[in-house]
Design an enzyme around this catalytic site. Structure first.
Site, PDB file in Angstrom:
ATOM      1  N   SER A 198       2.402  36.068  14.422  1.00 28.77           N
ATOM      2  CA  SER A 198       2.763  37.419  14.893  1.00 28.77           C
ATOM      3  C   SER A 198       3.481  37.353  16.236  1.00 28.77           C
ATOM      4  O   SER A 198       3.760  38.396  16.844  1.00 28.77           O
ATOM      5  CB  SER A 198       1.505  38.276  15.048  1.00 28.77           C
ATOM      6  OG  SER A 198       0.892  38.486  13.803  1.00 28.77           O
ATOM      7  N   THR A 216      -3.227  33.336  22.746  1.00 27.16           N
ATOM      8  CA  THR A 216      -1.848  32.894  22.820  1.00 27.16           C
ATOM      9  C   THR A 216      -1.392  33.213  24.234  1.00 27.16           C
ATOM     10  O   THR A 216      -2.142  33.777  25.009  1.00 27.16           O
ATOM     11  CB  THR A 216      -1.074  33.681  21.730  1.00 27.16           C
ATOM     12  OG1 THR A 216      -1.669  33.384  20.475  1.00 27.16           O
ATOM     13  CG2 THR A 216       0.396  33.400  21.694  1.00 27.16           C
ATOM     14  N   THR A 232       1.195  28.957  21.551  1.00 26.39           N
ATOM     15  CA  THR A 232      -0.222  29.153  21.269  1.00 26.39           C
ATOM     16  C   THR A 232      -0.871  27.885  20.731  1.00 26.39           C
ATOM     17  O   THR A 232      -0.196  27.009  20.192  1.00 26.39           O
ATOM     18  CB  THR A 232      -0.383  30.290  20.229  1.00 26.39           C
ATOM     19  OG1 THR A 232      -1.770  30.553  20.023  1.00 26.39           O
ATOM     20  CG2 THR A 232       0.238  29.937  18.887  1.00 26.39           C
ATOM     21  N   ASP A 256      -3.979  30.298  10.643  1.00 27.12           N
ATOM     22  CA  ASP A 256      -3.048  31.415  10.442  1.00 27.12           C
ATOM     23  C   ASP A 256      -2.519  31.463   9.005  1.00 27.12           C
ATOM     24  O   ASP A 256      -1.874  32.432   8.608  1.00 27.12           O
ATOM     25  CB  ASP A 256      -1.869  31.317  11.421  1.00 27.12           C
ATOM     26  CG  ASP A 256      -2.182  31.975  12.761  1.00 27.12           C
ATOM     27  OD1 ASP A 256      -3.246  32.628  12.875  1.00 27.12           O
ATOM     28  OD2 ASP A 256      -1.384  31.839  13.699  1.00 27.12           O
TER      29      ASP A 256
HETATM   30  N1  GLY Z   1      -1.839  32.207  16.304  1.00 24.46           N
HETATM   31  C1  GLY Z   1      -1.419  33.534  16.509  1.00 24.46           C
HETATM   32  C2  GLY Z   1      -0.090  33.829  15.962  1.00 24.46           C
HETATM   33  O1  GLY Z   1       0.734  32.939  15.845  1.00 24.46           O
HETATM   34  O2  GLY Z   1       0.159  34.957  15.594  1.00 24.46           O
END
Ligand code: GLY
Length: 604
Positions: free
Chosen positions: A486, A414, A432, A456
């Site tokens: 996250s 990300t 990301t 995710d």
């Molecule tokens: N793809 C990582 C996040 O969104 O936490």
């Protein structure tokens, strides 16, 4: 808040059992997602927590010498120096922080293609000079044909790689809609003006530095698998070297279409058609309707108080702000400043707070358009006190004694950047494509990597997904739903004015990296650069291990903590791109993370 020492008096095993019991009762209904996977399985499936990580040696002497870049008026910090310079140029030309943030975001799609993107999604936290705090959610959405079991075979087994390497892993991208929405609402420049630098970088190319090459090198064999990817990201079939020029003509054309046609070009025009055609040809389920239906959404940011600072951060569908605030509320009474950075007590209480907050994160949070997120209860003083009371003063609590679901860290796929303008507008963006270079595929001649954000989601309750995360049914795949993130783009205010902008890549480690960049300043007296450079720690409930950067602990502290029941594993942890606004002088202090050597803090 109570006397920190008083918490010790409550921290005995008997009280611990009672408090946990109460907690389980009040959250009982939401516990339907509780997972049965043994920890051993999680360990076996977890990915390298820092696939591309650099761990610059940070001895205490080196840390003591680290100094931020300073500027009087405005500042940009990002993971790629050319993107930073694009932002500074926009600010110097009179653009505001939103104009600069959008320009940096499009530039990163060119110069930081592993992570900067128009094929993914993200979040933007904004503090406006008039005092308003805003949050824009442009997270990817699951296609309409998505189902909770789409990553499982006929026997219900999760199919390795389906959510990460195929077109089924692609969520409907949100970045273009997000940037256009932010610009229209709060920018002062046109889409053409803010995209122009990105188009130039794509068309004319840019000279690669070591940090750029490191990230490209990590995917050489994946690039070779698809002719249209190899034609751009390999140099006549060979990996690019430092000093060579990366030209992206297809991406330049795509960006020109967006500059001319706006969001319609992306969501209804030839770009959507090309992506859907490639998806159809490769077993995907994306439709033109999915693109046409995509929306970005303004949400109320999460806010919490910590020792007089107001933390403004990401609400669901990111877990970032809620988890960050929960950890801060648990640790607030402890005398961290007195204990010191890397001390046995600081590490012990931070780790135990993280363990408990991540257990809640993995169990109770999901897309609020689909599931109820018990934010008020999670962030109540009572809940923090209840969790605090379960922390033993001299012993690690095994994660198996904490209730919730399971999870493991992902890599740094990300990217985060921070922008402050001369008027005090502040923008923190984390976006990301999920894994490094997303699903590693480019649709036709669009020139941008597609995300694999569907990974995710919970691939199957109780089973680790491709990233090693094991989550609950609240985060199961559903049509139109956004996967739990996250990402934690955070703006900290002091007396209502921006004090710090921070955030990081690194999936679950985003939260601890963001947290520690703040604590290192306000508790441990570091300047912004030291706070970013400092070795970090991370605990996320499962696996029951503490990730620690080299140099965080002295051998003696580590021995003491191991005797208390902790197991340590090395990691680098995130890549924070932060700005601190010195409250006394107003001087901006920018810090690029040395874990991203191609990055830059710059201002004027
Ligand atoms: N793809 C990582 C996040 O969104 O936490």
């Amino acid at each position: 808040m109570s006397d920190p020492n008083a918490t010790h008096a409550h921290a005995n095993p008997a009280h611990c059992t009672t408090a946990r019991g109460n907690r389980v009762r009040w959250l009982g209904v939401a516990m339907v997602a509780l997972l049965a996977t043994p920890c051993a399985l999680v360990w076996a499936q977890q990915v390298n927590p820092d696939e591309t990580g650099h761990e610059p040696v940070q001895t205490r002497e080196a840390l003591a010498r680290a100094k931020p870049v300073t500027a009087k008026h405005a500042m940009v910090v990002s993971a790629q120096h050319l993107a930073t310079l694009v932002g500074v140029d926009i600010l110097k030309r009179g653009g505001n922080a939103v104009d600069a943030a959008v320009a940096v975001g499009f530039a990163e799609a060119v110069v930081h293609p592993c992570c900067g993107n128009i094929g993914g999604g993200g979040f933007m936290t904004i503090h406006l000079k008039d005092g308003r705090n805003l949050f824009l959610n442009f997270r990817e959405k699951a296609p309409a044909k998505a189902t909770p079991t789409m990553f499982q075979d006929a026997d219900g087994n999760v199919v390795d790689g389906r959510s990460t390497d195929t077109y089924l892993g692609v969520g409907v991208p949100g970045t273009v809609m997000g940037f256009a929405t932010a610009l229209k609402a709060y920018g002062t420049m046109s889409l053409q003006e803010v995209i122009a630098p990105a188009i130039k970088l794509a068309r004319e190319g840019y000279i690669l530095k070591q940090g750029d090459v490191d990230s490209l090198d990590s995917r050489t064999s994946d690039f070779a698998e698809h002719a249209n990817v190899a034609a751009i990201f390999l140099n006549h079939g060979k990996p690019f070297k430092v000093g060579e020029r990366l030209v992206q003509k297809d991406l330049a054309h795509t960006l020109e279409l967006i500059a001319k046609g706006g969001t319609k070009a992306f969501y209804e025009g030839s770009i959507a058609h090309t992506v859907v055609k490639a998806s159809d040809a490769n077993g995907g389920i994306l439709s033109l309707q999915d693109f046409a239906d995509y929306t970005a959404q303004w949400e109320k940011p999460i806010q919490c108080q910590y020792h007089g600072y107001t933390v403004v951060s990401a609400p669901p569908p990111s877990s970032g702000g809620t988890t960050l605030c929960l950890i801060l509320q648990i640790i607030e009474p402890y005398p961290l400043a007195k204990w010191g950075y890397g001390s046995v007590n600081s590490v012990h209480y931070l780790v135990e707070a993280e363990r408990r907050a991540f257990a809640d994160r993995n169990t109770y949070l999901g897309d609020p358009a689909f599931v109820h997120n018990p934010i008020d209860r999670l962030l109540s003083d009572e809940h923090a006190a209840e969790l605090r009371a379960t922390i033993l003063p001299d012993k690690a609590t095994p994660s198996s004694e904490i209730k919730g679901s399971l999870g493991a860290p992902e890599g740094n796929h990300t990217t985060h950047y921070s922008v402050v303008d001369k008027d005090g507008n502040a923008v923190a963006v984390t976006y990301t494509i999920n894994f490094l270079f997303g699903n590693k595929q480019i649709a036709g001649d669009t020139g941008f990597f597609l995300n694999d954000e569907m990974d995710d989601f919970t691939a199957k309750p109780g089973v680790a997904n491709g990233a090693g995360l094991v989550q609950g049914v609240v985060n199961q795949v559903e049509p139109g739903k956004r996967p739990l993130s996250s990402m934690t783009p955070t703006i900290v205010l002091r007396q209502g004015k921006p004090f710090m902008l921070t955030g990081s890549p690194g999936s679950a480690t985003i939260i601890s990296s963001t947290l520690e960049s703040f604590l290192n300043v306000v508790e441990f007296g570091m300047n912004m650069q030291q706070a970013v450079n400092a070795p970090r720690l991370h605990q996320q409930w499962y696996p029951d291990v503490v990730y620690a950067g080299e140099g965080l602990l002295t051998p003696k502290s580590q021995q003491t903590l191991e005797a208390m029941g902790y197991t340590f594993k090395r990691f680098s942890g995130g890549a924070v791109e932060a700005i601190l606004i010195n409250p006394e002088t107003g001087v901006l202090e920018g810090a690029n993370d040395p874990r991203r050597p191609a990055g830059l803090a710059a201002g004027y």
